[in-house]
Design a protein around this motif. Structure first.
Motif, PDB file in Angstrom:
ATOM      1  N   GLN A  48       0.837  -1.193   0.000  1.00  0.00           N
ATOM      2  CA  GLN A  48       0.000   0.000   0.000  1.00  0.00           C
ATOM      3  C   GLN A  48       0.875   1.247   0.000  1.00  0.00           C
ATOM      4  O   GLN A  48       1.818   1.361   0.788  1.00  0.00           O
ATOM      5  CB  GLN A  48      -0.919   0.015   1.220  1.00  0.00           C
ATOM      6  N   ASP A  49       0.567   2.167  -0.901  1.00  0.00           N
ATOM      7  CA  ASP A  49       1.284   3.433  -0.999  1.00  0.00           C
ATOM      8  C   ASP A  49       0.274   4.484  -1.446  1.00  0.00           C
ATOM      9  O   ASP A  49       0.138   4.770  -2.641  1.00  0.00           O
ATOM     10  CB  ASP A  49       2.444   3.315  -1.989  1.00  0.00           C
ATOM     11  N   LEU A  50      -0.462   5.030  -0.481  1.00  0.00           N
ATOM     12  CA  LEU A  50      -1.537   5.973  -0.787  1.00  0.00           C
ATOM     13  C   LEU A  50      -1.040   7.260  -1.455  1.00  0.00           C
ATOM     14  O   LEU A  50      -1.665   7.711  -2.418  1.00  0.00           O
ATOM     15  CB  LEU A  50      -2.351   6.260   0.466  1.00  0.00           C
ATOM     16  N   PRO A  51       0.076   7.865  -1.017  1.00  0.00           N
ATOM     17  CA  PRO A  51       0.551   9.067  -1.709  1.00  0.00           C
ATOM     18  C   PRO A  51       0.886   8.794  -3.185  1.00  0.00           C
ATOM     19  O   PRO A  51       0.558   9.591  -4.065  1.00  0.00           O
ATOM     20  CB  PRO A  51       1.795   9.488  -0.922  1.00  0.00           C
ATOM     21  N   LYS A  52       1.532   7.668  -3.457  1.00  0.00           N
ATOM     22  CA  LYS A  52       1.870   7.311  -4.849  1.00  0.00           C
ATOM     23  C   LYS A  52       0.601   7.050  -5.651  1.00  0.00           C
ATOM     24  O   LYS A  52       0.497   7.461  -6.813  1.00  0.00           O
ATOM     25  CB  LYS A  52       2.787   6.089  -4.863  1.00  0.00           C
ATOM     26  N   ALA A  53      -0.390   6.369  -5.049  1.00  0.00           N
ATOM     27  CA  ALA A  53      -1.656   6.120  -5.739  1.00  0.00           C
ATOM     28  C   ALA A  53      -2.335   7.433  -6.101  1.00  0.00           C
ATOM     29  O   ALA A  53      -2.811   7.614  -7.231  1.00  0.00           O
ATOM     30  CB  ALA A  53      -2.572   5.259  -4.871  1.00  0.00           C
ATOM     31  N   LYS A  54      -2.362   8.361  -5.168  1.00  0.00           N
ATOM     32  CA  LYS A  54      -2.978   9.676  -5.416  1.00  0.00           C
ATOM     33  C   LYS A  54      -2.251  10.404  -6.540  1.00  0.00           C
ATOM     34  O   LYS A  54      -2.872  11.001  -7.422  1.00  0.00           O
ATOM     35  CB  LYS A  54      -2.972  10.496  -4.129  1.00  0.00           C
ATOM     36  N   ALA A  89      -9.500   3.440  -0.327  1.00  0.00           N
ATOM     37  CA  ALA A  89      -9.583   4.460  -1.381  1.00  0.00           C
ATOM     38  C   ALA A  89     -10.118   5.780  -0.830  1.00  0.00           C
ATOM     39  O   ALA A  89      -9.655   6.862  -1.219  1.00  0.00           O
ATOM     40  CB  ALA A  89     -10.468   3.954  -2.517  1.00  0.00           C
ATOM     41  N   ALA A  90     -11.076   5.693   0.085  1.00  0.00           N
ATOM     42  CA  ALA A  90     -11.667   6.903   0.657  1.00  0.00           C
ATOM     43  C   ALA A  90     -10.611   7.753   1.377  1.00  0.00           C
ATOM     44  O   ALA A  90     -10.751   8.979   1.452  1.00  0.00           O
ATOM     45  CB  ALA A  90     -12.790   6.531   1.619  1.00  0.00           C
ATOM     46  N   LYS A  91      -9.557   7.126   1.855  1.00  0.00           N
ATOM     47  CA  LYS A  91      -8.501   7.853   2.569  1.00  0.00           C
ATOM     48  C   LYS A  91      -7.797   8.868   1.675  1.00  0.00           C
ATOM     49  O   LYS A  91      -7.175   9.805   2.182  1.00  0.00           O
ATOM     50  CB  LYS A  91      -7.466   6.872   3.137  1.00  0.00           C
ATOM     51  N   ILE A  92      -7.871   8.676   0.337  1.00  0.00           N
ATOM     52  CA  ILE A  92      -7.236   9.626  -0.578  1.00  0.00           C
ATOM     53  C   ILE A  92      -8.264  10.293  -1.497  1.00  0.00           C
ATOM     54  O   ILE A  92      -7.919  10.825  -2.553  1.00  0.00           O
ATOM     55  CB  ILE A  92      -6.107   8.977  -1.407  1.00  0.00           C
ATOM     56  N   GLY A  93      -9.520  10.262  -1.083  1.00  0.00           N
ATOM     57  CA  GLY A  93     -10.551  10.960  -1.839  1.00  0.00           C
ATOM     58  C   GLY A  93     -11.089  10.218  -3.043  1.00  0.00           C
ATOM     59  O   GLY A  93     -11.778  10.799  -3.884  1.00  0.00           O
TER      60      GLY A  93
END
Length: 187
Positions: A48-54, A89-93
């Motif tokens: 998991q890499d939320l900043p990279k996904a965003k 997904a909701a964590k990054i909008g």
């Protein structure tokens, strides 16, 4: 490719394994396991890499992605995996609406869903044709690639385990590079 990779980077694979499969699974690396004799692909394990996904979604022009993920939840872990993905997904909008249908209603439109969750782990050599070929029945991402189709034709014509494994390794590499599959855990 960026959107597919972003979806892969959104999900917490450990949470799917623990909560979706009650610990009775292993971490998936976005390929069908299927028990083929070639072994797992030699590609880095995605985490998991939320900043990279965003960032990838913004680069792709979908910073506020809204999609519906359809499933029937027929097999253990399917519903939970979809819900975990939506929560992450909701964590990054990113809004992922989970749509759980009765099995018949889901299968009635099989292959028509723009994004769907399937629990299917066939032998790799069978599954590759059903999941990665353009227009294939289990191509959940509606993926189309002349390069992949060429590799599948090559695999179809190749005899002998060692030679088939060489082609399968190239397919695994392409699956990883292009984010074709999303397999966060394997029961």
């Amino acid at each position: 490719v960026r959107v597919r990779r972003a979806i892969q980077l959104i999900i917490d694979r450990n949470k799917v394994m623990r909560n979706g499969y009650l610990g009775l699974a292993r971490i998936g690396n976005d390929y069908m396991a299927g028990g083929d004799a070639c072994g797992p692909p030699a590609v880095p394990q995605l985490k998991q890499d939320l900043p990279k996904a965003k960032q990838l979604l913004a680069q792709a022009g979908y910073p506020d992605l809204k999609v519906t993920l359809t499933t029937d939840g027929a097999f253990a872990g399917m519903k939970q995996t979809a819900e975990i993905l939506a929560q992450d997904a909701a964590k990054i909008g990113v809004e992922i609406k989970v749509q759980i249908l009765p099995v018949g209603a889901f299968l009635n439109k099989w292959g028509e869903w723009p994004m769907y969750l399937n629990a299917n782990d066939p032998p790799f050599i069978v599954g590759a044709f059903n999941h990665y070929a353009t227009g294939a029945v289990n191509n959940a991402q509606n993926y189309s690639s002349p390069k992949m189709d060429g590799l599948l034709k090559q695999l179809e014509r190749t005899g002998g385990e060692a030679k088939q494994c060489a082609v399968i390794r190239r397919i695994h590499k392409l699956v990883h590079e292009e984010g074709i599959s999303g397999v966060p855990a394997v029961p």
